[in-house]
Enzyme design. Structure first.
Site: not given
Ligand code: AMP
Length: 281
Positions: A37, A177, A188
């Site tokens: 993030h 990442v 998760r």
């Molecule tokens: P989430 O909080 O899981 O809804 O993710 C929010 C944003 O962060 C989304 O655009 C995800 O694709 C991105 N995101 C989550 N984990 C990663 C990661 N490991 N690498 C790059 N982007 C991520």
């Protein structure tokens, strides 16, 4: 950094920015922030004058047997991380602030690629994503919105949505990442036991082996079967192991650039990952 919890407050905070015609960058998240993030925030920081991050665990994108109730909520810690990463405005609305008290009668269904992969195994998931992202886009009205390639299909669905509905902003996709051992960072991952956490990197290891095998000429179907067999042996329950074009069309053989996709469960924790495989001819 300012924190806003209401749509009105957000609008008031952004008003001077809009009037000054400064560039607004937006990073939607569900919180429990990690380097994945924060990297999106840093990319937004590079390109935009004002960076807005939302933290909202969106109930309508979770299925009835999914982890909405248990999803990690760590707002105090997230807020500190965002301030350090250069976020200007944190928007953290309640469910009621987001959806109001009246029933919602409008839905947004993206067709085509949204029915594939995670869309096939998580009924209604991308409708929920499309609705919340559209609402957030209307609230923030950013010039740029940043999404991670970890959710590769989600980026494609949102690009389609933005194109189809003429939403006036540009989507920027940012690479995955990973932890040092290759596991794609995810909120998760915190659900995993110590043993599960030690097994989890085998998703990426298998994707990398598959990449090599394809580039050395092994048949696509055999390569996908090997990933499945290895992951089942390691203790995963497979949701899907699939190959698609980068635009998410079907592929039968490795004869163009190809994306590999895995969704698999360790216990009750569902993990996803993907890898681009360059076709060398
Ligand atoms: P989430 O909080 O899981 O809804 O993710 C929010 C944003 O962060 C989304 O655009 C995800 O694709 C991105 N995101 C989550 N984990 C990663 C990661 N490991 N690498 C790059 N982007 C991520």
């Amino acid at each position: 950094m300012k924190t806003e919890t209401t749509v009105q407050g957000l609008a008031a905070s952004l008003n001077p920015t809009r009037q000054a015609r400064k560039l607004i960058g937006f990073v939607p998240t569900m919180g429990n922030l990690h380097e994945g993030h924060l990297n999106l925030v840093r990319e937004a920081r590079k390109l935009c004058d004002v960076v807005v991050v939302s933290i909202f665990v969106n109930p309508i994108q979770f299925g009835p047997n999914e982890d909405f109730e248990n999803y990690p909520r760590t707002l105090v810690q997230d807020s500190q991380l965002l301030a350090d990463a250069g976020c200007d405005i944190l928007f953290a609305p309640s469910v009621e602030q987001m959806y109001g008290t009246q029933p919602r009668l409008t839905n947004i269904t993206v067709g085509g690629m949204a029915n594939d992969l995670c869309g096939a195994s998580r009924q209604g998931h991308f409708d929920g994503v499309a609705v919340v992202v559209t609402k957030l886009f209307n609230m923030v009205q950013p010039n740029y919105a940043f999404f991670g390639e970890k959710d590769y299909q989600q980026v494609a669905v949102i690009r389609q949505l933005v194109q189809d509905l003429n939403i006036p902003l540009e989507i920027i996709a940012v690479p995955i990442v990973r932890a040092d051992d290759g596991l794609a960072l995810s909120s998760r991952n915190g659900y995993l036991t110590e043993t599960q956490r030690s097994i989890a990197p085998s998703i990426y290891q298998n994707l990398q082996q598959a990449q090599q095998a394809l580039q050395q000429g092994q048949a696509l179907n055999d390569v996908l079967e090997t990933i499945k067999t290895n992951l089942i042996q390691a203790g995963f329950e497979i949701d899907y192991v699939e190959a698609r074009t980068p635009q998410l069309s079907a592929v039968n053989q490795f004869e163009q650039d190809t994306m590999l996709f895995v969704a698999a469960k360790l216990g009750t924790t569902r993990l996803i990952d993907n890898l681009f495989v360059k076709y060398m001819g």
